[in-house]
Design an enzyme around this catalytic site. Sequence first.
Site, PDB file in Angstrom:
ATOM      1  N   HIS A 199      -7.762   2.583 -20.812  1.00 30.53           N
ATOM      2  CA  HIS A 199      -7.322   3.464 -20.053  1.00 30.53           C
ATOM      3  C   HIS A 199      -6.706   2.661 -18.531  1.00 30.53           C
ATOM      4  O   HIS A 199      -5.443   2.932 -18.485  1.00 30.53           O
ATOM      5  CB  HIS A 199      -8.488   4.172 -19.242  1.00 30.53           C
ATOM      6  N   GLU A 246     -10.228  18.300  -5.879  1.00 28.53           N
ATOM      7  CA  GLU A 246      -8.680  17.839  -6.075  1.00 28.53           C
ATOM      8  C   GLU A 246      -7.684  18.902  -5.715  1.00 28.53           C
ATOM      9  O   GLU A 246      -6.870  19.239  -6.623  1.00 28.53           O
ATOM     10  CB  GLU A 246      -8.296  17.389  -7.488  1.00 28.53           C
ATOM     11  N   GLU A 262      -7.798  -0.059 -11.871  1.00 29.82           N
ATOM     12  CA  GLU A 262      -8.191   0.978 -10.989  1.00 29.82           C
ATOM     13  C   GLU A 262      -8.664   0.235  -9.393  1.00 29.82           C
ATOM     14  O   GLU A 262      -8.223   0.733  -8.543  1.00 29.82           O
ATOM     15  CB  GLU A 262      -9.438   1.601 -11.177  1.00 29.82           C
ATOM     16  N   LYS A 294     -16.119  13.910 -11.672  1.00 34.92           N
ATOM     17  CA  LYS A 294     -15.311  14.352 -12.671  1.00 34.92           C
ATOM     18  C   LYS A 294     -15.768  14.242 -13.877  1.00 34.92           C
ATOM     19  O   LYS A 294     -16.086  13.135 -14.078  1.00 34.92           O
ATOM     20  CB  LYS A 294     -13.767  13.678 -12.434  1.00 34.92           C
ATOM     21  N   ASN A 331      -4.817   9.656  -8.412  1.00 34.11           N
ATOM     22  CA  ASN A 331      -4.117   9.603  -9.753  1.00 34.11           C
ATOM     23  C   ASN A 331      -2.821   8.799  -9.847  1.00 34.11           C
ATOM     24  O   ASN A 331      -1.848   9.070 -10.699  1.00 34.11           O
ATOM     25  CB  ASN A 331      -3.886  11.028 -10.236  1.00 34.11           C
ATOM     26  N   ARG A 390     -26.020  25.994 -18.044  1.00 34.88           N
ATOM     27  CA  ARG A 390     -25.059  26.194 -16.799  1.00 34.88           C
ATOM     28  C   ARG A 390     -25.456  25.096 -15.828  1.00 34.88           C
ATOM     29  O   ARG A 390     -24.927  25.567 -14.735  1.00 34.88           O
ATOM     30  CB  ARG A 390     -25.353  27.630 -16.586  1.00 34.88           C
ATOM     31  N   LYS A 447     -13.258   5.896  -2.204  1.00 39.71           N
ATOM     32  CA  LYS A 447     -13.268   7.128  -3.194  1.00 39.71           C
ATOM     33  C   LYS A 447     -14.058   8.203  -2.420  1.00 39.71           C
ATOM     34  O   LYS A 447     -13.843   9.313  -2.247  1.00 39.71           O
ATOM     35  CB  LYS A 447     -13.772   6.655  -4.500  1.00 39.71           C
ATOM     36  N   ARG A 506      -7.106  14.252  -2.869  1.00 34.06           N
ATOM     37  CA  ARG A 506      -7.857  13.534  -3.894  1.00 34.06           C
ATOM     38  C   ARG A 506      -6.719  13.238  -5.194  1.00 34.06           C
ATOM     39  O   ARG A 506      -6.747  12.454  -5.715  1.00 34.06           O
ATOM     40  CB  ARG A 506      -9.081  14.396  -4.360  1.00 34.06           C
ATOM     41  N   HIS A 523      -1.564   8.216 -18.883  1.00 35.19           N
ATOM     42  CA  HIS A 523      -2.164   9.192 -19.649  1.00 35.19           C
ATOM     43  C   HIS A 523      -1.036   9.730 -20.842  1.00 35.19           C
ATOM     44  O   HIS A 523      -1.481   9.754 -22.026  1.00 35.19           O
ATOM     45  CB  HIS A 523      -2.533  10.497 -18.886  1.00 35.19           C
ATOM     46  N   HIS A 582      -1.504   7.503 -13.209  1.00 37.35           N
ATOM     47  CA  HIS A 582      -2.224   8.299 -14.186  1.00 37.35           C
ATOM     48  C   HIS A 582      -1.226   8.868 -14.845  1.00 37.35           C
ATOM     49  O   HIS A 582      -1.620   9.327 -16.126  1.00 37.35           O
ATOM     50  CB  HIS A 582      -3.598   8.639 -13.607  1.00 37.35           C
TER      51      HIS A 582
END
Length: 372
Positions: free
Chosen positions: A264, A236, A184, A142, A244, A120, A226, A240, A251, A247
């Site tokens: 990517h 997010e 990026e 992330k 993206n 956990r 960032k 935030r 994606h 993206h």
Amino acid sequence: MIQVDVNTKQQSYPIRIGTGLLAKPENYAPLKANDKVMIVTNPTVAKHYLDTVTQALTQLGCQVDSVLLPDGEEYKTLESVNLIFTALLEKKHSRDSVIIALGGGVIGDMAGFAAASYQRGIRFMQIPTTLLAQVDSSVGGKTGVNHQLGKNMIGAFHQPIAVIIDTNTLYTLKKREFCSGLAEVIKYGAILDLPFFEWLEQNMADLMALKQTALQYCIQRCCQLKADIVAKDETEQGERALLNFGHTFGHAIESHLGYGQWLHGEAVAVGMLEAAVLSSLLGDLTQQDVARIEKLLIQAVLPTGSPETMQATDYLAYMQRDKKVIAGKLRLILLKQLGQAYISSDITQQQIIDSITHCSQSAITTYNANEC
């Protein structure tokens, strides 16, 4: 050494940037003697840096184990994360153990997800060895894995205890991987910082030549931008999401082609230009500014048009499954002007198709990833 601090509700931690950092035990603080560590890496990275990191941690007094995962975006799966769990259990790691991610964004995402999930939640540290990971994925917490129906659809927010960026690792990086990271970098200037975008226009040649002064400034600026956003919006819920930019389009390319066919950053490069064109079609961004983004992407040896095997309509199904869909509405990150991004939920499918088609028709050259 340069340090950027990240301050969130979950965790405050340093990002250390410099040369030769991996060999010095003091750079691994807050680790200490008797900590039990599991290094997660892959064979490509391990041959360059695993011994160096292991020796430094051993000098610090840590007990060090390691696990090697398959190399490549196509292995960013629950099956690979299970290899980490197995290694942790076999070596009897407990709740006070620490996972270290030694590698690029794929390793970082999977190691972080394992750390968020094992018993956990245990501590983890990021040692990014690719430009993309150094400027983006290692910062902000992330973590996750891909699903065949969508990228990064399974994961958690779990902040590291430290990020160590040794810019010497970029000398062993393939050019294609380095260029992928530049996508990026360009993103940060386009959405948040016009002076940084202008700096990139003037200094892209130095970055491509791996000049240390340019590299360290570039990485520091991206990490600071960032860190500032993550401090305001850790999970997010709002601002935030601006990170993206490009993206959602990108994606879709990765999912359609199959993970690992395009890197990517290559997919995000096309996605950014498609989002910029859409911003222009909406009357916000000027055509001259779209051209500036395109020129910078070309200087970074990145694609500017869709893969030949992908039609504009192919994007839509993937985009509708994107994590940024809320209440059935797709949220896209667009540009009011260079250096100023916003979130839009009012874009039609036809507008998306028009922007994709425009990019593909105006792309200067056909991009062949295998030739990079």
